[in-house]
Structure formats: C-alpha cells, structure tokens
Motif scaffolding. Structure first.
Motif, PDB file in Angstrom:
ATOM      1  N   MET A 103      80.179   1.713  -6.381  1.00 13.36           N
ATOM      2  CA  MET A 103      78.954   0.926  -6.706  1.00 13.36           C
ATOM      3  C   MET A 103      77.894   1.348  -5.737  1.00 13.36           C
ATOM      4  O   MET A 103      78.223   1.581  -4.587  1.00 13.36           O
ATOM      5  N   PRO A 104      76.665   1.450  -6.024  1.00 18.06           N
ATOM      6  CA  PRO A 104      76.039   1.391  -7.340  1.00 18.06           C
ATOM      7  C   PRO A 104      76.425   2.554  -8.247  1.00 18.06           C
ATOM      8  O   PRO A 104      76.906   3.581  -7.767  1.00 18.06           O
ATOM      9  N   THR A 153      71.485  10.137  -4.724  1.00 15.39           N
ATOM     10  CA  THR A 153      72.480   9.474  -3.867  1.00 15.39           C
ATOM     11  C   THR A 153      71.890   9.213  -2.476  1.00 15.39           C
ATOM     12  O   THR A 153      72.067   8.123  -1.915  1.00 15.39           O
ATOM     13  N   ALA A 211      68.700   8.790  -1.705  1.00 15.89           N
ATOM     14  CA  ALA A 211      67.683   7.725  -1.803  1.00 15.89           C
ATOM     15  C   ALA A 211      68.375   6.358  -1.834  1.00 15.89           C
ATOM     16  O   ALA A 211      67.964   5.407  -1.157  1.00 15.89           O
ATOM     17  N   ILE A 212      69.462   6.244  -2.582  1.00 17.98           N
ATOM     18  CA  ILE A 212      70.172   4.958  -2.705  1.00 17.98           C
ATOM     19  C   ILE A 212      70.866   4.591  -1.388  1.00 17.98           C
ATOM     20  O   ILE A 212      70.789   3.452  -0.912  1.00 17.98           O
ATOM     21  N   ARG A 238      70.079   5.549   1.630  1.00 16.89           N
ATOM     22  CA  ARG A 238      69.054   5.223   2.639  1.00 16.89           C
ATOM     23  C   ARG A 238      68.462   3.829   2.373  1.00 16.89           C
ATOM     24  O   ARG A 238      68.314   2.999   3.261  1.00 16.89           O
ATOM     25  N   THR A 239      68.125   3.558   1.111  1.00 19.77           N
ATOM     26  CA  THR A 239      67.381   2.334   0.763  1.00 19.77           C
ATOM     27  C   THR A 239      68.269   1.095   0.707  1.00 19.77           C
ATOM     28  O   THR A 239      67.874   0.002   1.134  1.00 19.77           O
ATOM     29  N   LEU A 240      69.490   1.234   0.211  1.00 22.80           N
ATOM     30  CA  LEU A 240      70.372   0.064   0.043  1.00 22.80           C
ATOM     31  C   LEU A 240      71.411  -0.045   1.160  1.00 22.80           C
ATOM     32  O   LEU A 240      72.124  -1.040   1.259  1.00 22.80           O
ATOM     33  N   VAL A 290      74.238   1.616   1.532  1.00 25.30           N
ATOM     34  CA  VAL A 290      75.632   1.618   1.053  1.00 25.30           C
ATOM     35  C   VAL A 290      76.300   2.933   1.456  1.00 25.30           C
ATOM     36  O   VAL A 290      75.642   3.919   1.794  1.00 25.30           O
ATOM     37  N   PRO A 310      77.910   6.399   0.885  1.00 27.79           N
ATOM     38  CA  PRO A 310      77.729   7.399  -0.193  1.00 27.79           C
ATOM     39  C   PRO A 310      78.963   7.537  -1.084  1.00 27.79           C
ATOM     40  O   PRO A 310      78.836   7.775  -2.293  1.00 27.79           O
ATOM     41  N   GLU A 311      80.149   7.335  -0.516  1.00 31.78           N
ATOM     42  CA  GLU A 311      81.379   7.461  -1.327  1.00 31.78           C
ATOM     43  C   GLU A 311      81.423   6.411  -2.448  1.00 31.78           C
ATOM     44  O   GLU A 311      82.160   6.543  -3.411  1.00 31.78           O
ATOM     45  N   GLN A 312      80.635   5.361  -2.307  1.00 33.98           N
ATOM     46  CA  GLN A 312      80.627   4.282  -3.315  1.00 33.98           C
ATOM     47  C   GLN A 312      79.528   4.486  -4.363  1.00 33.98           C
ATOM     48  O   GLN A 312      79.321   3.638  -5.226  1.00 33.98           O
ATOM     49  N   VAL A 313      78.773   5.616  -4.275  1.00 29.83           N
ATOM     50  CA  VAL A 313      77.668   5.848  -5.211  1.00 29.83           C
ATOM     51  C   VAL A 313      78.106   6.881  -6.261  1.00 29.83           C
ATOM     52  O   VAL A 313      78.502   8.006  -5.930  1.00 29.83           O
TER      53      VAL A 313
END
Lengths: 61, 61, 61, 61, 61, 61
Positions: D1-2, D25, D27-28, D30-32, D34, D36-39
């Motif tokens: 997730m996401p 990946t 951008a997400i 950095r911004t959220l 989370v 990276p393995e979960q993206v």
C-alpha cells in the motif's frame, strides 16, 4: 471527468464499441450537464476464462 | 454483486483460476449470505513489465 | 501482489471483513503459492443508491 | 500500500515504464513517508479502440 | 488520458494530495509527452478496516 | 456482466443516478444483446479534493 469503465467479455465488435461510446457519453452529457470533451469511456475486455459467476469460469459454463 | 477483482501477474493456470473462483465465491457466499449467482469474480492479469514494487519493474527484479 | 478488491454494498460487519480477509488470503496463498505478506485485500463499499442492477437502483428495488 | 494504477493507451516503451515506476514511487515515498517496498504501481494499457473521449473512439479520432 | 488512481489509507492531508497531484502529473507529462490537461489523478481513500495485508485488517495490525 | 463503473465528482442527485442507471443499462442491453439482470452499474463518487486535472486539485481550480 466523468470516467466510465465498461468491464465485459472479449469479442465485441468495433461497431458495438462505437455505438456504446457515443450513447453512454450522450446520456452522461445530457444528465450531468458536463462537457463531452471531459467524458472518457474505457472498454475493459476479459477473456471468458478470467470471469466467473457462481464459482464457475465463464469459459466452462 | 459482490464483484471481486483479483489483480495478479500473468501466467497462472486454468486450474488455479478454477480453484480460486470456487473457493472465493464459497467464502463470500458463506460469510455474507448472498446468492452465489450474484457473485462475480474477475482475474485481471498483468505482464511483469506492467507491475512495479519499490520503484522496480517486476520484469527486472 | 496479488491485490484483491471486493466491491459490495455498505453495511457489512467488522467480523465479516475479518473472516473474508483471512479466508481469501489463505485461498490465494495456497493456490498461487505466494507470500501472504504480498497479498492485499480491499473492501470497496458502495451505498445502495450507488449500485444498480437491470437499470434499477438497489436503494429502490 | 499505496497501490497506484496508471491507465493509458498501449504502445509506451519499457524505458518510459521504468522511469515512471521509479519517479512515482519516489514521489509517494517522499510525500507520504511510506516504505518503498509497500508501494505497488500497475500500468493498465488499453488499445485505442477501447478508449473514447467525447463519444469518439481514440482509434477513430 | 492517462488516468492515475492512487489507492491509499484515509487520513492524508490536503497538502500531501496537492504535492502528489502536481508531482505525478509532471512525471507523466515529462515521460509520456502528453498534454497536462489530459492527465487525471484520483485519490481513492480506504478506512483501515477496509484494507488487509497477510489476512489481517490494517485496523487490527 | 457487464459491470459499468461511473467515476465522478460527488454531489449528483438521486434522480440523476436513476436516469443514468436506466439509460446506460438500456444502451448496453440493446447494443450487446445481454440480459438486463446481468448488467450492474456502480457510481463511484469522489470529493473534489480527491480529483486532479493538469496537476491541480478540483477543489482548488
């Protein structure tokens, strides 16, 4: 926006897609009052072995 | 309804899809008390170059 | 991966979601031989006025 | 997730997918904040006859 | 087109969505050479009781 | 089957959904020759802060 997705079994003709794209876009434009240029329609085609109803694959029912 | 979508890498066998369609439909029918005829399952297959985890394409990790 | 989405009417209990998440993940792990940590399940709940069958809204049939 | 889904016309190169998977990946992550393995990123490719805008199929506009 | 969907747990701030919408649209415009006006991004938020990983609901892990 | 998803901004009336469900189901039944009982329509509503075009949130453009 809006974005419409029609998920269906593979095998429909180009003519059927042409008619559906036009009719669904017209229904949305008329009913929601949005600009047709903002209405996207996607046909998501699935082979019958990738669809199941009541636990049985479409390719086997 | 309900509509179940299983998004997965391409390459699974017909037998695996047959088993999953039956078992998932049974779990939903049992747990939610719905009519099996109203349960649809879609297998959405993606090639490994169209899936990424941690920023890397599956076809390259 | 795989990512499972269960689209259904709103109103199911936490216990029903708990059971379905566990049973569906087990079916996928067993059948596809994937790591359970890689299996995601999403419950996508829709109010009955946002679902239609045979042209009639669920909230009115 | 996401879980990110990019729905686009077919025909993009492997290099374009490689760049997009990495940049989205990042951008997400950095911004959220989370892992990276979960993206997960999915590229959902559609032939132009399966996409319509303003009621016209992309393959015919 | 393209249409991007970001499926994530609820609770992110407006500022996070603002940044992600801008950065992801820029990455797609740069990489695919499409008009930014044709790029749509949807944030699909799910409560933690509606997401499961490894068979456990996020709200309980 | 087919399953139609209409992704749109929140705020439409029940009457608009009633009309769209009926008209889209009729278009699909007529064009694809399927049983209306097998046609499902889902309205997927998104708040304007959860939609972006050209990198800007709908709630801010």
């Amino acid at each position: 926006m809006p974005v419409v997705t029609i998920r269906m079994a593979s095998g429909r003709t180009l003519e059927q897609k042409r008619i559906l794209a036009a009719e669904i876009t017209a229904a949305i434009t008329r009913t929601l009052g949005v600009d047709p240029e903002q209405v996207f329609v996607f046909f998501e085609e699935h082979d019958k072995e990738n669809i199941a109803q009541a636990g049985r694959l479409f390719s086997e029912s």
